[in-house]
Design a protein around this motif. Sequence first.
Motif, mmCIF file in Angstrom:
data_model
loop_
_atom_site.group_PDB
_atom_site.id
_atom_site.type_symbol
_atom_site.label_atom_id
_atom_site.label_comp_id
_atom_site.label_asym_id
_atom_site.label_seq_id
_atom_site.Cartn_x
_atom_site.Cartn_y
_atom_site.Cartn_z
ATOM 1 N N TYR A 102 116.776 65.883 43.037
ATOM 2 C CA TYR A 102 118.270 65.973 43.286
ATOM 3 C C TYR A 102 118.445 67.258 43.695
ATOM 4 C CZ TYR A 102 119.287 61.357 41.126
ATOM 5 O OH TYR A 102 119.538 60.122 40.744
ATOM 6 N N GLU A 103 119.089 67.828 44.698
ATOM 7 C CA GLU A 103 119.069 69.153 45.430
ATOM 8 C C GLU A 103 120.517 69.556 44.854
ATOM 9 O OE1 GLU A 103 116.835 70.698 46.843
ATOM 10 O OE2 GLU A 103 115.360 68.921 47.054
ATOM 11 N N VAL A 104 120.485 70.952 45.004
ATOM 12 C CA VAL A 104 121.614 71.730 44.686
ATOM 13 C C VAL A 104 122.744 71.364 45.421
ATOM 14 C CG1 VAL A 104 122.637 74.092 44.549
ATOM 15 C CG2 VAL A 104 120.307 73.803 43.960
ATOM 16 N N GLY A 105 123.952 71.041 44.784
ATOM 17 C CA GLY A 105 125.052 70.728 45.782
ATOM 18 C C GLY A 105 125.255 69.276 45.967
ATOM 19 N N THR A 106 124.275 68.415 45.734
ATOM 20 C CA THR A 106 124.442 67.058 45.613
ATOM 21 C C THR A 106 125.847 66.478 45.155
ATOM 22 O OG1 THR A 106 122.000 66.786 45.844
ATOM 23 C CG2 THR A 106 123.316 64.739 45.281
ATOM 24 N N ILE A 107 126.723 65.815 45.688
ATOM 25 C CA ILE A 107 127.818 65.140 45.117
ATOM 26 C C ILE A 107 127.243 63.672 44.273
ATOM 27 C CG2 ILE A 107 129.840 63.892 45.602
ATOM 28 C CD1 ILE A 107 130.103 65.714 48.220
ATOM 29 N N LEU A 108 127.616 63.863 43.258
ATOM 30 C CA LEU A 108 127.434 62.755 42.253
ATOM 31 C C LEU A 108 128.393 61.738 41.925
ATOM 32 C CD1 LEU A 108 124.998 64.492 39.933
ATOM 33 C CD2 LEU A 108 124.325 63.182 41.847
ATOM 34 N N VAL A 109 128.438 60.385 41.641
ATOM 35 C CA VAL A 109 129.679 59.794 41.543
ATOM 36 C C VAL A 109 129.281 58.829 40.360
ATOM 37 C CG1 VAL A 109 130.746 59.534 43.573
ATOM 38 C CG2 VAL A 109 129.022 57.914 42.984
ATOM 39 N N ASP A 110 130.135 58.444 39.544
ATOM 40 C CA ASP A 110 129.930 57.800 38.204
ATOM 41 C C ASP A 110 129.684 56.156 38.586
ATOM 42 O OD1 ASP A 110 132.705 57.365 39.012
ATOM 43 O OD2 ASP A 110 133.202 56.841 36.975
ATOM 44 N N ASP A 111 128.676 55.638 37.770
ATOM 45 C CA ASP A 111 128.349 54.272 38.135
ATOM 46 C C ASP A 111 128.206 53.480 36.835
ATOM 47 O OD1 ASP A 111 127.164 51.840 39.317
ATOM 48 O OD2 ASP A 111 125.121 52.631 38.783
ATOM 49 N N PHE A 135 125.431 58.581 36.529
ATOM 50 C CA PHE A 135 125.587 59.269 37.754
ATOM 51 C C PHE A 135 124.776 58.769 39.042
ATOM 52 C CE2 PHE A 135 129.146 60.783 35.410
ATOM 53 C CZ PHE A 135 129.944 61.266 36.143
ATOM 54 N N ILE A 136 125.261 58.646 40.028
ATOM 55 C CA ILE A 136 124.185 58.458 41.119
ATOM 56 C C ILE A 136 124.711 59.178 42.300
ATOM 57 C CG2 ILE A 136 123.492 56.114 40.550
ATOM 58 C CD1 ILE A 136 125.820 55.307 42.697
ATOM 59 N N ARG A 137 123.820 59.349 43.366
ATOM 60 C CA ARG A 137 124.096 60.146 44.655
ATOM 61 C C ARG A 137 125.367 59.359 44.973
ATOM 62 N NH1 ARG A 137 118.495 60.308 44.645
ATOM 63 N NH2 ARG A 137 117.849 62.616 44.828
ATOM 64 N N ALA A 138 126.333 60.237 45.646
ATOM 65 C CA ALA A 138 127.499 59.612 46.388
ATOM 66 C C ALA A 138 126.867 58.924 47.762
ATOM 67 C CB ALA A 138 128.478 60.654 46.888
ATOM 68 N N SER A 139 126.114 59.574 48.389
ATOM 69 C CA SER A 139 125.395 58.888 49.734
ATOM 70 C C SER A 139 124.785 57.577 49.638
ATOM 71 C CB SER A 139 124.534 60.032 50.046
ATOM 72 O OG SER A 139 123.313 60.527 49.244
ATOM 73 N N GLU A 140 124.269 56.996 48.301
ATOM 74 C CA GLU A 140 123.590 56.171 47.913
ATOM 75 C C GLU A 140 124.597 54.994 47.456
ATOM 76 O OE1 GLU A 140 119.975 57.305 45.389
ATOM 77 O OE2 GLU A 140 119.223 58.209 46.879
ATOM 78 N N ALA A 141 125.701 55.160 47.173
ATOM 79 C CA ALA A 141 126.703 54.194 46.629
ATOM 80 C C ALA A 141 126.977 53.157 47.469
ATOM 81 C CB ALA A 141 128.059 54.965 46.037
ATOM 82 N N THR A 142 127.176 51.981 46.983
ATOM 83 C CA THR A 142 127.516 50.846 47.596
ATOM 84 C C THR A 142 129.153 50.900 47.895
ATOM 85 O OG1 THR A 142 127.782 49.361 45.798
ATOM 86 C CG2 THR A 142 125.658 49.332 46.972
ATOM 87 N N VAL A 143 129.754 50.050 48.735
ATOM 88 C CA VAL A 143 130.941 49.848 48.865
ATOM 89 C C VAL A 143 131.664 49.466 47.528
ATOM 90 C CG1 VAL A 143 132.824 48.724 50.063
ATOM 91 C CG2 VAL A 143 130.801 49.356 51.335
ATOM 92 N N GLU A 144 131.258 48.449 46.732
ATOM 93 C CA GLU A 144 131.700 48.179 45.458
ATOM 94 C C GLU A 144 131.647 49.230 44.351
ATOM 95 O OE1 GLU A 144 129.152 46.358 46.982
ATOM 96 O OE2 GLU A 144 130.200 45.052 47.760
ATOM 97 N N GLN A 145 130.685 49.942 44.463
ATOM 98 C CA GLN A 145 130.621 51.180 43.556
ATOM 99 C C GLN A 145 131.736 52.393 43.882
ATOM 100 O OE1 GLN A 145 126.321 51.882 44.068
ATOM 101 N NE2 GLN A 145 125.967 51.293 42.042
#
Length: 121
Positions: A37-46, A50-60
Amino acid sequence: MTRVTMKRQDGVFISSKANGDRSLSVVTLTADTVDAYEVGTILVDDGEKFIRASEATVEQIADITRAVFLRDRTFAEVDTQVLVLERAFEGVEHLTDIDELSTATRAAVVALITAAGIVLR
């Protein structure tokens, strides 16, 4: 000729933050044995992690309630607690991964970070 490049330094995307620990939180990061996980990565709650926002599905993305920025580069071979910036700070947009997000994900993340008092310039 050998060329050596450095990874981003921890916290390099932060222009300013609130006094003390007001901007900081600790969250549990989902394990990833392949990529750091790189510096400045945006994470969202699952749900609970927390997961990478770039890997989140539409449902998530439809269910997210928090979006945070990873402060330090992290190798998470197992679920790991990490320090993140969650509120009241100013950052440098091009040093985060916000440009890598899909349009729908970016809109949801921007709404959450704006509400949390985060400004990206």
